[in-house]
Design a protein around this motif. Sequence first.
Motif, PDB file in Angstrom:
ATOM      1  N   VAL A 178      46.417  42.906 -13.979  1.00 13.84           N
ATOM      2  CA  VAL A 178      47.564  42.898 -14.889  1.00 13.84           C
ATOM      3  C   VAL A 178      47.399  41.700 -15.822  1.00 13.84           C
ATOM      4  CG1 VAL A 178      50.078  42.834 -15.102  1.00 13.84           C
ATOM      5  CG2 VAL A 178      49.019  43.896 -13.081  1.00 13.84           C
ATOM      6  N   VAL A 179      47.175  41.952 -17.095  1.00 15.67           N
ATOM      7  CA  VAL A 179      47.029  40.884 -18.084  1.00 15.67           C
ATOM      8  C   VAL A 179      48.379  40.645 -18.738  1.00 15.67           C
ATOM      9  CG1 VAL A 179      45.960  40.211 -20.271  1.00 15.67           C
ATOM     10  CG2 VAL A 179      44.601  41.368 -18.509  1.00 15.67           C
ATOM     11  N   ALA A 232      45.719  42.462  -6.127  1.00 10.27           N
ATOM     12  CA  ALA A 232      46.105  42.371  -7.530  1.00 10.27           C
ATOM     13  C   ALA A 232      45.724  41.008  -8.086  1.00 10.27           C
ATOM     14  CB  ALA A 232      47.602  42.614  -7.698  1.00 10.27           C
ATOM     15  N   VAL A 233      45.290  41.020  -9.332  1.00 11.87           N
ATOM     16  CA  VAL A 233      45.003  39.796 -10.064  1.00 11.87           C
ATOM     17  C   VAL A 233      45.854  39.803 -11.331  1.00 11.87           C
ATOM     18  CG1 VAL A 233      43.273  38.426 -11.279  1.00 11.87           C
ATOM     19  CG2 VAL A 233      42.643  39.655  -9.189  1.00 11.87           C
ATOM     20  N   VAL A 234      46.752  38.845 -11.433  1.00 13.39           N
ATOM     21  CA  VAL A 234      47.545  38.655 -12.638  1.00 13.39           C
ATOM     22  C   VAL A 234      46.805  37.647 -13.503  1.00 13.39           C
ATOM     23  CG1 VAL A 234      49.737  37.878 -13.606  1.00 13.39           C
ATOM     24  CG2 VAL A 234      49.706  39.174 -11.472  1.00 13.39           C
ATOM     25  N   VAL A 235      46.368  38.079 -14.680  1.00 15.10           N
ATOM     26  CA  VAL A 235      45.651  37.195 -15.599  1.00 15.10           C
ATOM     27  C   VAL A 235      46.665  36.646 -16.593  1.00 15.10           C
ATOM     28  CG1 VAL A 235      43.742  36.958 -17.215  1.00 15.10           C
ATOM     29  CG2 VAL A 235      43.584  38.602 -15.327  1.00 15.10           C
ATOM     30  N   ALA A 236      46.977  35.364 -16.444  1.00 13.93           N
ATOM     31  CA  ALA A 236      47.929  34.704 -17.337  1.00 13.93           C
ATOM     32  C   ALA A 236      47.172  34.283 -18.592  1.00 13.93           C
ATOM     33  CB  ALA A 236      48.557  33.508 -16.639  1.00 13.93           C
ATOM     34  N   ASN A 237      47.267  35.099 -19.614  1.00 14.68           N
ATOM     35  CA  ASN A 237      46.443  34.969 -20.815  1.00 14.68           C
ATOM     36  C   ASN A 237      47.114  33.996 -21.790  1.00 14.68           C
ATOM     37  OD1 ASN A 237      44.150  35.625 -22.223  1.00 14.68           O
ATOM     38  ND2 ASN A 237      44.965  37.516 -23.092  1.00 14.68           N
ATOM     39  N   PRO A 260      55.658  37.636  -7.603  1.00 14.87           N
ATOM     40  CA  PRO A 260      56.251  37.989  -6.317  1.00 14.87           C
ATOM     41  C   PRO A 260      55.681  37.128  -5.190  1.00 14.87           C
ATOM     42  CG  PRO A 260      54.521  39.533  -6.822  1.00 14.87           C
ATOM     43  CD  PRO A 260      54.601  38.602  -8.002  1.00 14.87           C
ATOM     44  N   ASP A 261      56.418  37.049  -4.114  1.00  8.29           N
ATOM     45  CA  ASP A 261      55.936  36.371  -2.912  1.00  8.29           C
ATOM     46  C   ASP A 261      55.178  37.399  -2.086  1.00  8.29           C
ATOM     47  OD1 ASP A 261      55.459  34.697  -0.824  1.00  8.29           O
ATOM     48  OD2 ASP A 261      57.498  34.776  -0.001  1.00  8.29           O
ATOM     49  N   ASP A 262      53.935  37.659  -2.472  1.00 10.92           N
ATOM     50  CA  ASP A 262      53.119  38.700  -1.854  1.00 10.92           C
ATOM     51  C   ASP A 262      51.673  38.213  -1.846  1.00 10.92           C
ATOM     52  OD1 ASP A 262      51.499  41.105  -1.440  1.00 10.92           O
ATOM     53  OD2 ASP A 262      53.349  42.228  -1.769  1.00 10.92           O
ATOM     54  N   ALA A 263      51.084  38.137  -0.667  1.00 13.41           N
ATOM     55  CA  ALA A 263      49.730  37.587  -0.525  1.00 13.41           C
ATOM     56  C   ALA A 263      48.681  38.435  -1.228  1.00 13.41           C
ATOM     57  CB  ALA A 263      49.390  37.456   0.961  1.00 13.41           C
ATOM     58  N   ARG A 264      49.002  39.686  -1.559  1.00 12.67           N
ATOM     59  CA  ARG A 264      48.036  40.546  -2.236  1.00 12.67           C
ATOM     60  C   ARG A 264      47.890  40.198  -3.710  1.00 12.67           C
ATOM     61  NH1 ARG A 264      50.754  46.142  -0.546  1.00 12.67           N
ATOM     62  NH2 ARG A 264      52.538  44.876  -1.200  1.00 12.67           N
ATOM     63  N   VAL A 265      48.799  39.384  -4.228  1.00  7.33           N
ATOM     64  CA  VAL A 265      48.822  39.067  -5.660  1.00  7.33           C
ATOM     65  C   VAL A 265      48.289  37.657  -5.885  1.00  7.33           C
ATOM     66  CG1 VAL A 265      50.247  38.862  -7.729  1.00  7.33           C
ATOM     67  CG2 VAL A 265      50.782  40.614  -6.005  1.00  7.33           C
ATOM     68  N   ARG A 266      47.185  37.549  -6.632  1.00 11.15           N
ATOM     69  CA  ARG A 266      46.624  36.260  -7.019  1.00 11.15           C
ATOM     70  C   ARG A 266      46.776  36.086  -8.529  1.00 11.15           C
ATOM     71  NH1 ARG A 266      40.750  36.362  -5.776  1.00 11.15           N
ATOM     72  NH2 ARG A 266      40.958  38.601  -6.152  1.00 11.15           N
ATOM     73  N   VAL A 267      46.682  34.837  -8.966  1.00  6.88           N
ATOM     74  CA  VAL A 267      46.883  34.523 -10.386  1.00  6.88           C
ATOM     75  C   VAL A 267      45.655  33.811 -10.934  1.00  6.88           C
ATOM     76  CG1 VAL A 267      48.340  33.355 -12.082  1.00  6.88           C
ATOM     77  CG2 VAL A 267      49.368  34.336 -10.029  1.00  6.88           C
ATOM     78  N   LEU A 268      45.178  34.279 -12.076  1.00  6.00           N
ATOM     79  CA  LEU A 268      44.119  33.612 -12.829  1.00  6.00           C
ATOM     80  C   LEU A 268      44.762  33.076 -14.106  1.00  6.00           C
ATOM     81  CD1 LEU A 268      41.236  32.843 -13.613  1.00  6.00           C
ATOM     82  CD2 LEU A 268      40.900  35.206 -14.410  1.00  6.00           C
ATOM     83  N   ARG A 269      44.836  31.764 -14.208  1.00 12.25           N
ATOM     84  CA  ARG A 269      45.502  31.126 -15.356  1.00 12.25           C
ATOM     85  C   ARG A 269      44.460  30.742 -16.400  1.00 12.25           C
ATOM     86  NH1 ARG A 269      50.832  29.535 -13.657  1.00 12.25           N
ATOM     87  NH2 ARG A 269      51.055  29.810 -11.401  1.00 12.25           N
ATOM     88  N   ARG A 307      37.766  39.278 -17.167  1.00 13.84           N
ATOM     89  CA  ARG A 307      37.864  38.100 -16.313  1.00 13.84           C
ATOM     90  C   ARG A 307      38.599  38.434 -15.021  1.00 13.84           C
ATOM     91  NH1 ARG A 307      37.570  33.060 -18.982  1.00 13.84           N
ATOM     92  NH2 ARG A 307      38.066  32.151 -16.929  1.00 13.84           N
ATOM     93  N   GLY A 308      39.660  39.211 -15.121  1.00 13.75           N
ATOM     94  CA  GLY A 308      40.391  39.607 -13.923  1.00 13.75           C
ATOM     95  C   GLY A 308      39.574  40.493 -13.009  1.00 13.75           C
ATOM     96  N   ALA A 309      38.772  41.370 -13.597  1.00 13.26           N
ATOM     97  CA  ALA A 309      37.931  42.259 -12.790  1.00 13.26           C
ATOM     98  C   ALA A 309      36.909  41.470 -11.987  1.00 13.26           C
ATOM     99  CB  ALA A 309      37.223  43.260 -13.700  1.00 13.26           C
ATOM    100  N   ASP A 310      36.444  40.345 -12.529  1.00 14.86           N
ATOM    101  CA  ASP A 310      35.393  39.562 -11.878  1.00 14.86           C
ATOM    102  C   ASP A 310      35.919  38.338 -11.137  1.00 14.86           C
ATOM    103  OD1 ASP A 310      33.528  41.323 -12.880  1.00 14.86           O
ATOM    104  OD2 ASP A 310      33.139  40.132 -14.679  1.00 14.86           O
ATOM    105  N   PHE A 311      37.231  38.192 -11.057  1.00 11.99           N
ATOM    106  CA  PHE A 311      37.818  37.001 -10.442  1.00 11.99           C
ATOM    107  C   PHE A 311      37.716  37.078  -8.916  1.00 11.99           C
ATOM    108  CE2 PHE A 311      41.793  34.735  -9.021  1.00 11.99           C
ATOM    109  CZ  PHE A 311      41.328  33.461  -9.306  1.00 11.99           C
ATOM    110  N   GLY A 312      37.254  35.978  -8.311  1.00  6.73           N
ATOM    111  CA  GLY A 312      37.228  35.928  -6.849  1.00  6.73           C
ATOM    112  C   GLY A 312      35.871  36.271  -6.280  1.00  6.73           C
ATOM    113  N   PRO A 313      35.828  36.669  -5.013  1.00  5.54           N
ATOM    114  CA  PRO A 313      34.548  36.917  -4.327  1.00  5.54           C
ATOM    115  C   PRO A 313      33.810  38.114  -4.907  1.00  5.54           C
ATOM    116  CG  PRO A 313      36.400  37.636  -2.972  1.00  5.54           C
ATOM    117  CD  PRO A 313      36.998  36.884  -4.127  1.00  5.54           C
TER     118      PRO A 313
END
Length: 337
Positions: free
Chosen positions: A11-12, A37-42, A54-63, A76-82
Amino acid sequence: MTARPWVRVVVVTMNEGPLLARCLAHLCAQSDPGFEAVVVANGSDPAVLDPALPDDARVRVLRLPDNIGFAAANNRGADFGPDDTPPFLALLNPDAFPAPDWLAELRAAAGRHPEAAAFASLQRDAADPSVCDGLGDEMAPVGLVWRGGIWEPVPPLGTLVEGECFAACAAAALYRRAAWDAVGGFDGDFFCYLDDTDLSFRLRLRGGTVVFVPSAAVLHVGSATTGLDSDFVRYHTARNRLWLLAKDMPGPLLGLVTPGVVLVVALLLVRAARRGRLAVEARGVRDGIAGLPTAWRRRRAIQAARTVPWWRVAAALTWDPRRFARRAARRGRVRRP
């Protein structure tokens, strides 16, 4: 929660605030919980972004400190993380609110269509869910692109047919990760607009189809950030249309449609002049022409990797201009009751 998520949802966002909060609430309420989920804070303001998370461990944020554009931010969101990413990638706009079974229906459709590289959702107008916002994207050979059935009443339940469309609108779409990686995801130079059509076109050139899934529904506000038919939209559409055609259209078709493209560009400039918006349309065309050498260099690699004959591409396009004028969905999309 499954041991390993089957899909990553990107989610961008850029300062959507309440819309983002609503989007993520719908996402976290999915009947299929097997996602990350990866929220990309653009370039988003933390004061706007953080209350919407949300308070949900499945949701990470890329700032990201700056707005790098919808296309590059999704990459960037598609490639974020492991590196061990799920086998599917879903894109969801912050102004799109998925039904509870949205992911479950897309997952089921992926099982029914192993040949498909991408899947499009049924988009309803968030302000009036009885109005259609898209039944899969379609494209004319001259580079005109539209969401099929937009602004028409949503067809009655049971009359919509699951099947091929030309492209998946990235406001709510699913991609096979292997297919995404094979073509390199979005072209970041597009910044936004027609980047999803370009992606679907390149997937098609590699033999992947795009399937519209009427049971996977979202409510969509549309242009909540950039404004409906704003100068921003007109500029990027005018510019990116030329790059899309230069990169992706197979040689025999490109020679055939080029006179029509020139005519369409001229007509759009005339229309813009009548509406007092010639400067922005002309700037888009100018910058599109200036970028053609780069697009042509990319074309060589894209066409060299093409695995389907040009006539299969031609068959996927909409040649009847009357269907564009009506923003019609693909023939056979709606079954008569």
